[in-house]
Design an enzyme around this catalytic site. Sequence first.
Site, short mmCIF file in Angstrom:
data_model
loop_
_atom_site.label_atom_id
_atom_site.label_comp_id
_atom_site.label_asym_id
_atom_site.label_seq_id
_atom_site.Cartn_x
_atom_site.Cartn_y
_atom_site.Cartn_z
N HIS A 86 0.85 -1.20 0.00
CA HIS A 86 0.00 0.00 0.00
C HIS A 86 0.89 1.25 0.00
O HIS A 86 1.97 1.25 0.61
CB HIS A 86 -0.92 -0.01 1.23
N GLU A 158 -4.03 2.15 -7.40
CA GLU A 158 -4.42 3.28 -6.56
C GLU A 158 -3.49 4.46 -6.84
O GLU A 158 -2.36 4.50 -6.31
CB GLU A 158 -4.30 2.90 -5.08
P1 PGA Z 1 -9.51 5.93 0.39
O1 PGA Z 1 -8.40 4.84 0.70
O2 PGA Z 1 -10.69 5.21 -0.20
O3 PGA Z 1 -9.80 6.58 1.71
O4 PGA Z 1 -8.90 6.89 -0.60
C1 PGA Z 1 -8.09 3.85 -0.23
C2 PGA Z 1 -6.82 3.19 0.18
O5 PGA Z 1 -5.90 3.87 0.67
O6 PGA Z 1 -6.68 1.97 0.04
#
Ligand code: PGA
Length: 245
Positions: A86, A158
Amino acid sequence: MKKLLIANWKMNPQSKAEAAKLFKATDAAQWVICPPAPFISEAKKIVKKAKVGAQDVAAKRMGPLTGEYSADQIKAVGAEYVIIGHSERRALGETDEEIGQKLVCAFEAGLTPILCVGETGEQRQLGQTHEVLDHQLRVALVQVRGREFKKPLIVAYEPVWAISTSEKTAGLSMETPTDANELASYIKSQTTDLLKPVKVLYGGSVSSSDILSFLAEAQIDGALIGGASLKVAEVKSITKIVTKA
Ligand code: PGA
């Protein structure tokens, strides 16, 4: 709609009672709930339909590693999935090489890893997104390629700049579903040599107001949801939206 929803609770909530409320609200078949590790056993006592995952794992199967926990240990308490790489862990210094070792540990223990990749805002503005994804995938998957594991790989795309943005305004605080779809397709094209097909999820401030626009895209197989997964009303409406679609 057959899409996967992952709840990434990060370091929330602070009490078992609050966690129990959220476990009950999220207990539907589409969800994989990734609570903080101390709550995994609690999750297993409460949830019946959702699956449970962890948010990280050690880069070694065993050894004198104070404060770490192994893939076998999280599996022993009921986790079937684990988030790896992450951006918040990368920001603490985790490297693509370590992420690769964590992937191997997760696969060898029989867990399904959710590998997070994504570019920063600066990299996006410099037009380096494909290059960044290519590098992150190449280094992380080097020890995995050509090996047969029981579970498939899940990749969560992401964009770092789109995570935890409470305000969605035009410009670089918001990813478009079309761009996310193109990048999901790119990630699939870079992982076709893995022995099992890869699912790609999108993550970055996804909420009930826009989840459908992302999940309607053909190459996006689900969503990794942070902030919205901590709100009972949001979780319920996301479940309803995805079930009905
Ligand atoms: P968020 O987090 O939906 O609050 O942007 C997603 C993540 O960090 O996995």
